[in-house]
Motif scaffolding. Structure first.
Motif, mmCIF file in Angstrom:
data_model
loop_
_atom_site.group_PDB
_atom_site.id
_atom_site.type_symbol
_atom_site.label_atom_id
_atom_site.label_comp_id
_atom_site.label_asym_id
_atom_site.label_seq_id
_atom_site.Cartn_x
_atom_site.Cartn_y
_atom_site.Cartn_z
ATOM 1 N N LYS A 223 0.820 -1.215 0.000
ATOM 2 C CA LYS A 223 0.000 0.000 0.000
ATOM 3 C C LYS A 223 0.855 1.267 0.000
ATOM 4 O O LYS A 223 0.466 2.294 -0.585
ATOM 5 N N ASN A 224 2.011 1.229 0.639
ATOM 6 C CA ASN A 224 2.851 2.417 0.762
ATOM 7 C C ASN A 224 3.853 2.582 -0.370
ATOM 8 O O ASN A 224 4.580 3.581 -0.416
ATOM 9 N N ASP A 225 3.894 1.614 -1.272
ATOM 10 C CA ASP A 225 4.854 1.692 -2.374
ATOM 11 C C ASP A 225 4.462 2.807 -3.349
ATOM 12 O O ASP A 225 3.273 3.051 -3.601
ATOM 13 N N MET A 226 5.449 3.464 -3.913
ATOM 14 C CA MET A 226 5.176 4.575 -4.832
ATOM 15 C C MET A 226 4.437 4.119 -6.090
ATOM 16 O O MET A 226 3.783 4.925 -6.758
ATOM 17 N N ASN A 227 4.532 2.835 -6.398
ATOM 18 C CA ASN A 227 3.844 2.304 -7.578
ATOM 19 C C ASN A 227 2.535 1.592 -7.232
ATOM 20 O O ASN A 227 1.999 0.839 -8.046
ATOM 21 N N TYR A 228 2.034 1.800 -6.019
ATOM 22 C CA TYR A 228 0.763 1.197 -5.613
ATOM 23 C C TYR A 228 -0.364 1.720 -6.502
ATOM 24 O O TYR A 228 -0.524 2.916 -6.698
ATOM 25 N N ARG A 229 -1.175 0.796 -7.035
ATOM 26 C CA ARG A 229 -2.251 1.181 -7.956
ATOM 27 C C ARG A 229 -3.627 0.735 -7.456
ATOM 28 O O ARG A 229 -4.557 0.590 -8.238
ATOM 29 N N GLY A 230 -3.738 0.520 -6.172
ATOM 30 C CA GLY A 230 -5.026 0.146 -5.612
ATOM 31 C C GLY A 230 -5.061 -1.281 -5.113
ATOM 32 O O GLY A 230 -4.169 -2.091 -5.390
ATOM 33 N N TRP A 231 -6.129 -1.606 -4.365
ATOM 34 C CA TRP A 231 -6.301 -2.930 -3.801
ATOM 35 C C TRP A 231 -6.490 -3.965 -4.906
ATOM 36 O O TRP A 231 -7.077 -3.674 -5.948
ATOM 37 N N LEU A 232 -6.033 -5.183 -4.641
ATOM 38 C CA LEU A 232 -6.236 -6.297 -5.566
ATOM 39 C C LEU A 232 -7.236 -7.277 -4.968
ATOM 40 O O LEU A 232 -7.077 -7.714 -3.822
#
Length: 252
Positions: A223-232
């Motif tokens: 969740k905290n990663d800069m490339n987080y694109r939403g929940w899976l």
């Protein structure tokens, strides 16, 4: 082992898997040190587990009808004992109550499901780790068979198995497979397609506090990663479940 994707395990495949299973403890290091050994070992265990699960479905069916549970027969119990002694050595299998009440049959059915579903999750955990170490870019695991078994399961899973699952997910997530190249790797496929779909809305079989903390840390990493694109899939539901499990002892 691709035949394990069929709805049931053919008897010849079950017999072949049992022969391999019995050879595993006495196999020479020449084979056990091969990189394919671990996946072959877990596939063999899964064939036996899947066969047990399908046969228990025939016997137990819907758990609301446990007053009509029939005797499991010697082969199922022998296979359960053999597989359980190797995978869950610290646990005992409940023996079938040959003459009992509906409540006793129901308790037996519940205990057996806990035992076998714990083995199922243990194999899921093994395959998660196998796929993180893959060098051939081949997805390992009968995910089509393992995943649906857990999806709507509302029973218990042993604490030590929950812990192994949490650690395997943690190991996978901290590889940051969402940042891997466009060509899907086995680790990336497991992360994106499978682990967040092992339960639907509740993840009720996550009950162990230590396991919940490890899973929460893993999800926070994603969740905290800069490339987080939403929940899976049902990742957010697992996130909320873990917070709930951690809070419960504090309010007890």
């Amino acid at each position: 082992m691709g035949l394990t994707r069929s709805p049931r395990v053919p008897s010849r495949l079950r017999d072949f898997a049992m022969q391999l299973f019995e050879l595993i403890p006495i196999t020479s290091k020449e084979f056990t040190q091969k990189r394919w050994w671990n996946s072959g070992k877990v596939y063999t265990e899964w064939v036996l587990c899947k066969d047990i699960l399908s046969k228990l479905d025939d016997l137990i069916g819907n758990t609301s009808n446990n007053n009509t549970v029939h005797s499991p027969g010697p082969q199922i119990m022998d296979d359960l004992h053999s597989l359980g002694q190797r995978m869950l050595p610290g646990f005992q299998i409940s023996e079938y109550p040959s003459s009992g009440t509906a409540k006793q049959y129901g308790k037996w059915a519940e205990d057996i499901r806990t035992y076998v579903m714990s083995m199922n999750l243990l194999m899921v955990s093994d395959f998660i780790l196998i796929n993180t170490n893959d060098t051939d870019n081949i997805l390992n695991g009968d995910w089509v068979g393992m995943q649906p078994r857990l999806l709507y399961y509302s029973g218990r899973i042993y604490d030590n198995v929950q812990l192994q699952f949490a650690k395997s997910v943690h190991h996978l997530v901290f590889m940051r497979p969402w940042n891997q190249p466009r060509l899907p790797t086995p680790a990336s496929r497991v992360f994106h397609e499978f682990i967040w779909r092992l339960s639907s809305q509740n993840w009720c079989w996550i009950t162990n506090v230590e396991s919940a903390k490890i899973l929460l840390e893993a999800i926070q990493c994603h969740k905290n990663d800069m490339n987080y694109r939403g929940w899976l899939w049902f990742e957010e539901e697992l996130f909320n479940r873990c917070k709930e499990v951690i809070r419960e002892p504090e309010g007890a």
